[in-house]
Design a protein around this motif. Structure first.
Motif, PDB file in Angstrom:
ATOM      1  N   VAL A 138     -11.295  -2.040  -0.703  1.00 45.84           N
ATOM      2  CA  VAL A 138      -9.921  -2.361  -1.092  1.00 45.84           C
ATOM      3  C   VAL A 138      -9.574  -3.794  -0.698  1.00 45.84           C
ATOM      4  O   VAL A 138      -9.013  -4.555  -1.489  1.00 45.84           O
ATOM      5  N   ALA A 139      -9.897  -4.160   0.537  1.00 42.27           N
ATOM      6  CA  ALA A 139      -9.601  -5.519   0.997  1.00 42.27           C
ATOM      7  C   ALA A 139     -10.325  -6.550   0.142  1.00 42.27           C
ATOM      8  O   ALA A 139      -9.757  -7.610  -0.201  1.00 42.27           O
ATOM      9  N   VAL A 152       0.856  -1.189   0.000  1.00 45.04           N
ATOM     10  CA  VAL A 152       0.000   0.000   0.000  1.00 45.04           C
ATOM     11  C   VAL A 152       0.886   1.231   0.000  1.00 45.04           C
ATOM     12  O   VAL A 152       1.695   1.422   0.918  1.00 45.04           O
ATOM     13  N   ASP A 165     -11.706   5.194   7.205  1.00 43.00           N
ATOM     14  CA  ASP A 165     -11.822   3.751   7.348  1.00 43.00           C
ATOM     15  C   ASP A 165     -12.932   3.151   6.477  1.00 43.00           C
ATOM     16  O   ASP A 165     -12.952   1.948   6.244  1.00 43.00           O
ATOM     17  N   ALA A 220       0.701   4.895   2.883  1.00 41.59           N
ATOM     18  CA  ALA A 220      -0.010   4.189   3.946  1.00 41.59           C
ATOM     19  C   ALA A 220       0.327   4.692   5.342  1.00 41.59           C
ATOM     20  O   ALA A 220      -0.041   4.059   6.328  1.00 41.59           O
ATOM     21  N   CYS A 226      -6.307  -4.572   5.972  1.00 43.77           N
ATOM     22  CA  CYS A 226      -5.730  -5.705   5.248  1.00 43.77           C
ATOM     23  C   CYS A 226      -4.946  -6.607   6.202  1.00 43.77           C
ATOM     24  O   CYS A 226      -4.982  -7.835   6.086  1.00 43.77           O
ATOM     25  N   VAL A 243      -1.794  -1.499  -3.991  1.00 47.92           N
ATOM     26  CA  VAL A 243      -2.767  -0.426  -3.778  1.00 47.92           C
ATOM     27  C   VAL A 243      -2.061   0.894  -4.027  1.00 47.92           C
ATOM     28  O   VAL A 243      -1.241   1.339  -3.221  1.00 47.92           O
ATOM     29  N   GLU A 279      -5.596   3.333   6.933  1.00 50.59           N
ATOM     30  CA  GLU A 279      -6.763   2.502   7.259  1.00 50.59           C
ATOM     31  C   GLU A 279      -6.812   1.259   6.379  1.00 50.59           C
ATOM     32  O   GLU A 279      -7.213   0.178   6.833  1.00 50.59           O
ATOM     33  N   ILE A 280      -6.395   1.395   5.124  1.00 50.36           N
ATOM     34  CA  ILE A 280      -6.338   0.240   4.229  1.00 50.36           C
ATOM     35  C   ILE A 280      -5.333  -0.780   4.761  1.00 50.36           C
ATOM     36  O   ILE A 280      -5.617  -1.985   4.834  1.00 50.36           O
ATOM     37  N   ASN A 304      -2.172   4.327  -3.748  1.00 45.52           N
ATOM     38  CA  ASN A 304      -2.911   5.342  -3.005  1.00 45.52           C
ATOM     39  C   ASN A 304      -2.128   6.632  -2.809  1.00 45.52           C
ATOM     40  O   ASN A 304      -2.722   7.681  -2.553  1.00 45.52           O
ATOM     41  N   ALA A 310     -11.591   1.313   3.236  1.00 49.34           N
ATOM     42  CA  ALA A 310     -10.767   0.109   3.331  1.00 49.34           C
ATOM     43  C   ALA A 310     -11.479  -1.198   2.976  1.00 49.34           C
ATOM     44  O   ALA A 310     -10.863  -2.073   2.350  1.00 49.34           O
TER      45      ALA A 310
END
Length: 305
Positions: free
Chosen positions: A231-232, A12, A225, A15, A27, A98, A22-23, A100, A228
């Motif tokens: 994404v997961a 990520v 949050d 991050a 995860c 990811v 939060e991702i 981001n 997330a």
């Protein structure tokens, strides 16, 4: 937690704070090992500070998860490659990327400099390319992998003072689409998410009119949050049939965006002249024109649930 990412390795970018943090945390709770990348710059991409990424990693480890810090710049191809190398060296593989990481240098168009243009394009669009390119050989060899790129309604719809950011974010959609098409036979998927969340970046949105102030207040209710879970999911095997799509997350809403497609057509057997376009085509097309002043806040002007 369901453990949807057990035995997966996820990288990520960006991050250390906000949405990316939060991702990474979710995860990890779902069983993934994480490469937590964050250069730790200011919102405009200046300076460097590893402490946000280190804090995220420490929190993951304290909860029993596995994570390593990477402080490279995604705008640097070698730095981007080190993110993937860290995943393989520490955890043996890479399963999801990811993209981001981002910065903002908002300027009204006539005041936008070449430097501000290049800086935002480098981090967002080139950063997505660099990290994704580095992961591609591993994805192809193992016959699986998930790219999750962050776009924005600033690119999909439009916004004031963000020509650099909007161009980068819409460019990411085109990049994701091409990756999805080129990599489908290798079992690799690529999708985009447009997030609505209050973060350090969105906190910089100017608010001078009552409408803009109201929009910012709505944004403050959208916690990072909420992004997330999607994404997961996209990083997991449960999304193996999902590729080449554009999603949005706005608090408890998840959107599926359409892609540009023809909405009106008019044919003239003898061909068109400028005058015929003005007199015949324009009146026919005008009712279907997009509003020339429309931006993201106009489309999503209602309060989220």
């Amino acid at each position: 937690m369901s453990g949807m990412l057990t035995d997966k390795v996820v990288a990520v970018t960006g991050a250390g704070r906000g949405v990316g943090r939060e991702i990474a945390l979710l995860c990890a709770r779902e069983g993934a090992a994480l490469v937590v990348n964050d250069l730790g710059t200011s919102g405009e991409g200046e300076g460097a500070d590893l402490s946000p990424a280190e804090e995220t990693v420490n929190d993951i480890r304290a909860a029993g998860g596995r994570a390593v810090v990477n402080g490279a710049s995604v705008a640097d191809p070698k730095g981007a490659a080190s993110i993937i190398e860290d995943a393989v060296r520490n955890f043996g593989r890479i399963d999801a990327v990811v993209n981001n990481a981002g910065i903002l240098r908002d300027r009204i168009w006539h005041k936008l400099s070449h430097e501000d243009w290049a800086a935002v394009i480098d981090v967002h669009l080139n950063g997505c390319f660099n990290v994704s390119k580095a992961a591609t050989p591993y994805f192809r060899e193992q016959g699986s992998g998930s790219f999750i790129h962050f776009t924005s309604t600033s690119g999909l719809i439009g916004n004031f003072g963000q020509a650099n950011y909007s161009a980068a974010k819409l460019g990411i959609v085109g990049l994701s689409q091409s990756i999805a098409l080129d990599m489908a036979r290798a079992g690799v998927r690529s999708n985009c998410i447009a997030p609505f969340a209050w973060s350090r970046m969105t906190a910089s949105i100017p608010a001078t009119t009552p409408e803009e102030i109201a929009r910012v207040e709505r944004m403050k209710t959208m916690s990072a949050d909420k992004i997330a879970p999607l994404v997961a999911f996209l990083a997991s095997d449960a999304s193996k049939e999902v590729t080449n799509q554009i999603f949005g997350v706005r608090k408890n809403e998840i959107f599926l965006f359409s892609k540009p497609r023809p909405i009106r057509s008019m044919q003239k057997g003898e061909g068109w002249t400028p005058q015929a376009i003005a007199e015949e085509l324009l009146p026919a097309f005008l009712p279907s024109f997009a509003r020339p002043d429309e931006r993201s806040g106009d489309v999503f002007g209602y309060d989220p649930i």
